[in-house]
Design a protein around this motif. Structure first.
Motif, PDB file in Angstrom:
ATOM      1  N   CYS A 138       0.884  -1.176   0.000  1.00 25.12           N
ATOM      2  CA  CYS A 138       0.000   0.000   0.000  1.00 25.12           C
ATOM      3  C   CYS A 138       0.916   1.219   0.000  1.00 25.12           C
ATOM      4  CB  CYS A 138      -0.884   0.021   1.246  1.00 25.12           C
ATOM      5  SG  CYS A 138      -1.884  -1.455   1.457  1.00 25.12           S
ATOM      6  N   HIS A 139       0.780   2.056  -1.010  1.00 27.90           N
ATOM      7  CA  HIS A 139       1.730   3.158  -1.170  1.00 27.90           C
ATOM      8  C   HIS A 139       1.006   4.449  -1.509  1.00 27.90           C
ATOM      9  CE1 HIS A 139       6.073   4.022  -1.723  1.00 27.90           C
ATOM     10  NE2 HIS A 139       5.554   5.092  -2.307  1.00 27.90           N
TER      11      HIS A 139
ATOM     12  N   ASP B 254       3.769  10.271  -1.934  1.00 27.59           N
ATOM     13  CA  ASP B 254       4.905   9.972  -1.055  1.00 27.59           C
ATOM     14  C   ASP B 254       6.172  10.471  -1.747  1.00 27.59           C
ATOM     15  OD1 ASP B 254       6.968   8.907   0.469  1.00 27.59           O
ATOM     16  OD2 ASP B 254       5.929   7.019   0.834  1.00 27.59           O
TER      17      ASP B 254
ATOM     18  N   SER C 284       3.132   9.001   5.472  1.00 30.59           N
ATOM     19  CA  SER C 284       2.750   8.613   6.830  1.00 30.59           C
ATOM     20  C   SER C 284       1.724   7.484   6.844  1.00 30.59           C
ATOM     21  CB  SER C 284       2.164   9.812   7.583  1.00 30.59           C
ATOM     22  OG  SER C 284       1.686   9.407   8.846  1.00 30.59           O
ATOM     23  N   ASP C 285       2.029   6.444   7.613  1.00 30.99           N
ATOM     24  CA  ASP C 285       1.099   5.311   7.697  1.00 30.99           C
ATOM     25  C   ASP C 285      -0.123   5.623   8.555  1.00 30.99           C
ATOM     26  OD1 ASP C 285       2.195   5.250  10.220  1.00 30.99           O
ATOM     27  OD2 ASP C 285       2.992   3.223  10.059  1.00 30.99           O
ATOM     28  N   SER C 286      -0.200   6.833   9.078  1.00 30.10           N
ATOM     29  CA  SER C 286      -1.386   7.215   9.855  1.00 30.10           C
ATOM     30  C   SER C 286      -2.375   8.040   9.028  1.00 30.10           C
ATOM     31  CB  SER C 286      -0.979   7.981  11.121  1.00 30.10           C
ATOM     32  OG  SER C 286      -0.339   9.195  10.774  1.00 30.10           O
TER      33      SER C 286
ATOM     34  N   LEU D 283      -4.262   5.615   3.688  1.00 33.73           N
ATOM     35  CA  LEU D 283      -3.331   4.491   3.845  1.00 33.73           C
ATOM     36  C   LEU D 283      -3.799   3.527   4.919  1.00 33.73           C
ATOM     37  CD1 LEU D 283       0.210   6.069   3.368  1.00 33.73           C
ATOM     38  CD2 LEU D 283      -0.856   4.276   2.012  1.00 33.73           C
TER      39      LEU D 283
ATOM     40  N   MET E 268      -4.418  -0.369   4.209  1.00 35.65           N
ATOM     41  CA  MET E 268      -3.716  -1.414   4.966  1.00 35.65           C
ATOM     42  C   MET E 268      -4.690  -2.354   5.675  1.00 35.65           C
ATOM     43  SD  MET E 268      -0.272   0.459   6.401  1.00 35.65           S
ATOM     44  CE  MET E 268      -1.091   1.887   7.093  1.00 35.65           C
TER      45      MET E 268
END
Length: 98
Positions: free
Chosen positions: A32-33, A37, A71-73, A77, A81
């Motif tokens: 997951c991108h 980014d 940021s994965d938050s 994203l 995820m």
């Protein structure tokens, strides 16, 4: 811990993951991108995805998330995820019933 990992270049030389991608082809891979980014650019995810397909990885999934960065938050994203994790859980459950 993350700083230690980053200071040591992830304990891999540049290009090592792609060079040795055949070693992970047996894994189920979900990428997951974020499209925005600018730290780890989207083409890196694309190259990994293509390399896994080239070595006949049986399960590789790639999702680019619009409006998301590094940021994965970020909500997009997080959603991607969770969906990828749910999909992997279903695949693992299928393996257990065989």
């Amino acid at each position: 811990m993350e700083v230690h990992y980053m200071l040591n270049a992830g304990f891999m030389r540049r290009g090592q993951l792609l060079d040795c991608v055949d070693r992970i082809k047996h894994l189920k891979v979900a990428i997951c991108h974020g499209r925005a980014d600018y730290v780890c650019q989207p083409q890196a995810a694309w190259r990994l995805h293509q390399a896994l397909k080239k070595v006949d990885c049986k399960y590789v999934d790639l999702e680019f998330v619009s409006g998301a960065g590094h940021s994965d938050s970020e909500p997009g994203l997080v959603d991607a995820m969770v969906r990828a994790s749910d999909k992997l859980a279903i695949e693992l459950a299928k393996m257990r019933t065989k």
